[in-house]
Enzyme design. Structure first.
Site, short mmCIF file in Angstrom:
data_model
loop_
_atom_site.label_atom_id
_atom_site.label_comp_id
_atom_site.label_asym_id
_atom_site.label_seq_id
_atom_site.Cartn_x
_atom_site.Cartn_y
_atom_site.Cartn_z
N GLU A 38 31.00 29.14 81.01
CA GLU A 38 29.61 28.75 81.21
C GLU A 38 29.25 27.79 80.08
OE1 GLU A 38 26.90 32.06 81.28
OE2 GLU A 38 25.19 30.75 81.63
N ARG A 265 40.08 41.31 76.86
CA ARG A 265 39.53 40.27 75.99
C ARG A 265 40.29 40.25 74.68
NH1 ARG A 265 34.23 38.92 77.47
NH2 ARG A 265 33.71 38.00 75.47
N LYS A 275 29.69 34.59 72.43
CA LYS A 275 28.91 33.36 72.30
C LYS A 275 27.49 33.66 71.82
CE LYS A 275 29.92 31.60 76.30
NZ LYS A 275 30.12 30.77 77.50
P1 ATP Z 1 30.80 35.47 75.63
O1 ATP Z 1 30.81 36.95 75.84
O2 ATP Z 1 31.38 35.01 74.34
O3 ATP Z 1 29.50 34.83 75.94
P2 ATP Z 1 31.64 34.82 78.18
O4 ATP Z 1 32.59 35.70 78.88
O5 ATP Z 1 30.25 34.91 78.61
O6 ATP Z 1 31.85 34.93 76.65
P3 ATP Z 1 32.34 32.48 79.58
O7 ATP Z 1 31.98 31.09 79.27
O8 ATP Z 1 31.76 33.11 80.79
O9 ATP Z 1 32.04 33.31 78.30
O10 ATP Z 1 33.92 32.66 79.60
C1 ATP Z 1 34.80 31.83 80.31
C2 ATP Z 1 36.08 32.58 80.52
O11 ATP Z 1 36.64 32.96 79.27
C3 ATP Z 1 35.87 33.84 81.32
O12 ATP Z 1 36.88 33.92 82.31
C4 ATP Z 1 36.00 34.93 80.32
O13 ATP Z 1 36.57 36.07 80.92
C5 ATP Z 1 36.93 34.33 79.26
N1 ATP Z 1 36.68 34.91 77.94
C6 ATP Z 1 35.52 34.93 77.27
N2 ATP Z 1 35.64 35.59 76.10
C7 ATP Z 1 36.93 36.00 76.02
C8 ATP Z 1 37.70 36.74 75.06
N3 ATP Z 1 37.15 37.19 73.93
N4 ATP Z 1 39.00 36.95 75.32
C9 ATP Z 1 39.57 36.49 76.44
N5 ATP Z 1 38.91 35.80 77.39
C10 ATP Z 1 37.61 35.54 77.19
MG MG Z 2 30.52 35.14 80.94
#
Ligand code: ATP
Ligand code: MG
Length: 566
Positions: A38, A265, A275
């Site tokens: 995102e 994760r 984030k």
């Molecule tokens: P955050 O919790 O940091 O806001 P998010 O999951 O909302 O992260 P996205 O931009 O939706 O962030 O993530 C894009 C992709 O990266 C998704 O498929 C998510 O599963 C993966 N992702 C995000 N954080 C991690 C992590 N710590 N380890 C592995 N994959 C991750």
């Molecule tokens: Mg997300």
């Protein structure tokens, strides 16, 4: 060390699943993935893992991995973030197929499919506000309550939904919901919201839409439209999988039905990979922007001097599992150190300078001190890196803590009467000190042995210590930022629920007036060098002669493993 020489992704449960699909011809042998961030912040080390999984698996099976920006929420998304995501994925070394995809590319089709669900009696317009809806959803062991609008006819729903789109209703006054099962044990299936009314200009679609799809409604359908076969995501989406499958099962898809697989994760000790939490550190000024070298953002790590190759090697080494765990940051640093040892040029820099004067250093015919130029290897690990010329003369800078007027036990560096080696130059013996009014040593006097050129005495006598130095008249002045852990606790926030309670108040120390050898002035912006005996330091991309300590030289991960008996 359990670190293999060439880390490669080993067989994991996701690769096993893909292989099984190929064996059964599920997707006619096709493998397609996507990385769907995102655009509401900068990518961090956790995303690097997802990128390595998504792009790595596609590459392993000769498939494609799209970058798809999940731009379904126009409130928080910014073009700046979108561009940074493209840059960061590219920096990590992955080729992004053209064009970059966006969930918003599919807004028309998603809308048409929503009408399809309405026509099939599988979606309805609810006039209640989202608080009431979420209240009525119930909970585990708490029954859901059906909305009074759930029994609207498809005709009425279609009319209302079209008017929602046309902008006839106020923001938040109505939503479109899937009609599934208000008593389902999985809350995700208790009539989830598909569209909300929101009058916000979207980065890409402008004011075309005043209704926006939810993540769950957009995600699987976007996967199907792109031809994704394996939709890989993190474990928090596991409970969403039945909904992902449900939507796809109701729709006339153009091709294969994608399959969602979840993995753990990545989390690291002493830092946060969320984030939201990172954004808080930036907006509250706890750190200096998204590329602060203390942050685990890819921007920050890059500015700190972490090579992309080391990050990728680390992600591949830890592999893909279904158990959430926190990896030691020391292990990541170990990959960084190993890569930098290979590629970083060696230089001499004195961080806390103390003047060393050689009283028997010769002068030339005009009475000026002689300058001796030494030819020094740039990197003993790589002959191809060549040599450089380093000036040496009778006035030098040495590290203040390399001298002790009264040496404590086991201190083998310079002290009055003691002989040490100045690396690659001469053996010197301290004779005297000059102190200021407070009694602090401000200058050390010494004699050098003219017979010891290159650092060895002809009689083969041994010295216990070799020290780095910089010629004082040739030195350049640099600023060096030393970093410690951003959070003192291994799991920030574990004690109190608030990571900021574990913030390390001394995570950054800025040293000005460091003295460095002339060659450092020519270090390209962003390049990482090894300061002999001190560690690896990255030249700031924007500010000349500002260096960030990437990592020290000592392999703390090896020490941790030794303690654990590995
Ligand atoms: P955050 O919790 O940091 O806001 P998010 O999951 O909302 O992260 P996205 O931009 O939706 O962030 O993530 C894009 C992709 O990266 C998704 O498929 C998510 O599963 C993966 N992702 C995000 N954080 C991690 C992590 N710590 N380890 C592995 N994959 C991750
Ligand atoms: Mg997300």
């Amino acid at each position: 060390m359990t670190q293999p020489d060439t880390p490669s992704p080993s067989e994991d449960f996701v690769r096993t699943a893909v292989r099984a699909d190929n064996a059964q011809d599920t997707f006619a042998g096709r493998v397609q993935t996507r990385f769907p961030p995102e655009p509401n912040g900068y990518l961090h080390i956790g995303h690097a893992k997802a990128i390595c999984v998504d792009f790595g698996i596609a590459a392993d099976f000769g498939g494609v991995c799209n970058l798809r920006l999940d731009d379904t929420n126009p409130d928080v998304e910014e073009t700046e973030f979108a561009q940074s995501i493209v840059d960061d994925v590219t920096w990590l070394g992955f080729a992004i197929p053209d064009p970059v995809r966006h969930a918003s590319d599919y807004f028309d089709q998603l809308y048409a499919w929503a009408e399809h669900l309405i026509g099939a009696g599988l979606a309805y317009v609810d006039d209640q506000d989202t608080e009431v809806i979420s209240e009525q959803r119930g909970g585990f062991g708490k029954p859901g309550i059906e909305s009074p609008y759930r029994t609207r006819t498809p005709e009425e729903n279609l009319d209302l939904f079209r008017r929602m789109r046309a902008g006839e209703f106020a923001d938040g006054s109505r939503v479109l919901r899937a009609k599934i099962d208000m008593q389902h044990e999985n809350m995700q299936l208790r009539d989830p919201i598909m569209y909300r009314i929101r009058r916000v200009t979207h980065d890409r679609t402008g004011d075309t839409w005043c209704i926006y799809p939810t993540y769950d409604w957009a995600h699987g359908q976007s996967d199907a439209l792109e031809g994704v076969t394996h939709s890989l995501c993190t474990l928090e989406f596991e409970s969403h999988r039945p909904l992902y499958d449900w939507y796809l099962a109701q729709l006339p898809l153009p091709g294969d039905t994608p399959r969602q697989i979840e993995f753990a994760r990545l989390e690291l000790t002493h830092t946060v990979t969320s984030k939201r939490r990172l954004a808080k550190l930036v907006t509250e000024g706890t750190v200096d922007g998204w590329d602060d070298p203390r942050l685990p953002t890819l921007r920050g790590l890059r500015r700190r001097g972490y090579p992309a190759a080391a990050i990728v090697d680390f992600c591949n080494f830890i592999g893909i599992t279904r158990t959430n765990s926190r990896h030691s940051i020391e292990m990541l640093e170990s990959f960084v150190r190993r890569e930098l040892n290979r590629v970083a040029l060696r230089r001499m820099a004195v961080l806390r300078p103390l003047k060393l004067v050689l009283d028997n250093w010769p002068t030339d015919a005009d009475g000026a001190p002689v300058v001796e130029w030494f030819e020094v290897a740039n990197n003993p690990e790589n002959e191809a890196d060549g040599t450089r010329r380093v000036p040496f003369t009778g006035e030098l800078w040495i590290e203040a803590d390399d001298f002790a007027e009264v040496p404590p036990p086991k201190f083998f560096r310079l002290s009055p009467g003691r002989e040490v080696r100045l690396r690659g130059a001469f053996l010197v013996t301290a004779t005297d000190v000059v102190k200021d009014a407070e009694g602090t040593v401000v200058e050390v006097h010494a004699t050098y042995d003219p017979e010891s050129k290159g650092g060895t005495a002809p009689d083969g006598r041994k010295v216990k210590s070799t020290m780095h130095w910089v010629s004082a008249p040739h030195a350049q002045t640099a600023t060096v930022a030393l970093y410690d852990r951003l959070f003192t606790a291994e799991a920030p926030g574990e004690r109190t629920g608030e990571p900021l309670d574990d913030l390390n108040p001394d995570s950054q120390e800025i040293l000005t007036g460091c003295r460095v050898e002339p060659a450092l002035g020519e270090t390209p912006p962003g390049a990482v060098v090894q300061f002999e005996r001190l560690g690896y330091f990255a030249h700031d991309p924007r500010t000349p002669l500002l260096f960030h300590r990437t990592v020290g030289l000592r392999d703390e991960w090896a020490a941790i493993q030794k303690r654990q008996g590995k």
